[in-house]
Write a protein that holds these residues in place. Structure first.
Motif, PDB file in Angstrom:
ATOM      1  N   UNK A 125     -11.954  76.997  79.080  1.00  0.00           N
ATOM      2  CA  UNK A 125     -10.604  77.134  79.749  1.00  0.00           C
ATOM      3  C   UNK A 125      -9.030  77.043  78.988  1.00  0.00           C
ATOM      4  N   UNK A 126      -9.715  76.596  77.838  1.00  0.00           N
ATOM      5  CA  UNK A 126      -8.350  76.137  77.326  1.00  0.00           C
ATOM      6  C   UNK A 126      -8.412  77.135  75.894  1.00  0.00           C
ATOM      7  N   UNK A 127      -9.540  77.150  75.105  1.00  0.00           N
ATOM      8  CA  UNK A 127     -10.875  77.971  74.033  1.00  0.00           C
ATOM      9  C   UNK A 127     -10.635  79.481  74.020  1.00  0.00           C
ATOM     10  N   UNK A 128     -10.178  80.991  74.341  1.00  0.00           N
ATOM     11  CA  UNK A 128     -10.478  81.727  74.937  1.00  0.00           C
ATOM     12  C   UNK A 128     -11.769  81.982  73.713  1.00  0.00           C
ATOM     13  N   UNK A 129     -11.963  81.249  72.551  1.00  0.00           N
ATOM     14  CA  UNK A 129     -13.061  81.912  71.495  1.00  0.00           C
ATOM     15  C   UNK A 129     -14.397  80.993  71.936  1.00  0.00           C
ATOM     16  N   UNK A 130     -14.336  79.984  73.193  1.00  0.00           N
ATOM     17  CA  UNK A 130     -15.434  79.417  72.925  1.00  0.00           C
ATOM     18  C   UNK A 130     -16.466  79.875  72.774  1.00  0.00           C
ATOM     19  N   UNK A 131     -17.152  80.965  74.239  1.00  0.00           N
ATOM     20  CA  UNK A 131     -18.403  81.598  74.294  1.00  0.00           C
ATOM     21  C   UNK A 131     -18.345  82.390  72.739  1.00  0.00           C
ATOM     22  N   UNK A 132     -18.065  82.466  72.918  1.00  0.00           N
ATOM     23  CA  UNK A 132     -18.001  83.441  71.386  1.00  0.00           C
ATOM     24  C   UNK A 132     -18.845  82.631  69.875  1.00  0.00           C
TER      25      UNK A 132
END
Length: 158
Positions: A125-132
């Motif tokens: 939720x806080x890290x926009x790069x988590x999925x990548x």
């Protein structure tokens, strides 16, 4: 095939673990509570937490059921795992991810990669790069099929 990292990868610290107990302690230092850290190795270390972690290349095994016969009757066979009650990840997503990793990497490697992905996704939720970051971990770990599906599964199940 796992290889030691080199200086160009800029790891701040390398931790070598030789027993399940040591691996559990590393997971605890990374933020997992003690019960969760120990649960990752409960099925792998039936006799003792001080049992050595087996290197499949030394035993001639490659993650299949025949090469890992000494690990128990379910070794190398995907199972429908129950989600971890201490995880903040959605239950259905946990079940899919554990099964997908086990099918592609085998039980032991799948559990290790699951622990890493779980820590990454708990802050999605806080890290926009988590999925990548997850896709990169999966690809580098030899799980390209899981890497190709994780983003869609996350959007659908999370």
């Amino acid at each position: 095939l796992l290889q030691p990292p080199d200086a160009s990868e800029k790891f701040g610290k390398l931790i070598e673990v030789k027993t399940y107990s040591e691996a559990s302690n590393v997971l605890k230092t990374l933020g997992l509570d003690e019960a969760t850290a120990k649960s990752y190795f409960a099925s792998s270390s039936s006799s003792s937490s001080s049992a050595p972690i087996k290197d499949k290349s030394e035993s001639g095994g490659d993650g299949d059921a025949e090469g890992d016969a000494d690990e128990g009757p379910q070794a190398g066979v995907p199972t429908k795992e129950e989600p971890s009650s201490s995880s903040s990840l959605p239950d259905e997503f946990q079940r899919w991810l554990k099964l997908a990793l086990e099918e592609e990497l085998g039980r032991d490697d799948g559990e290790s990669i699951f622990a890493a992905l779980e820590m990454i996704l708990e802050n999605a939720q806080e890290d926009p790069d988590a999925l990548s970051s997850c896709i990169e971990v999966l690809t580098d770990s030899g799980a390209p099929l899981c890497a190709a599906k994780i983003e869609d599964k996350w959007k659908m199940l999370a």
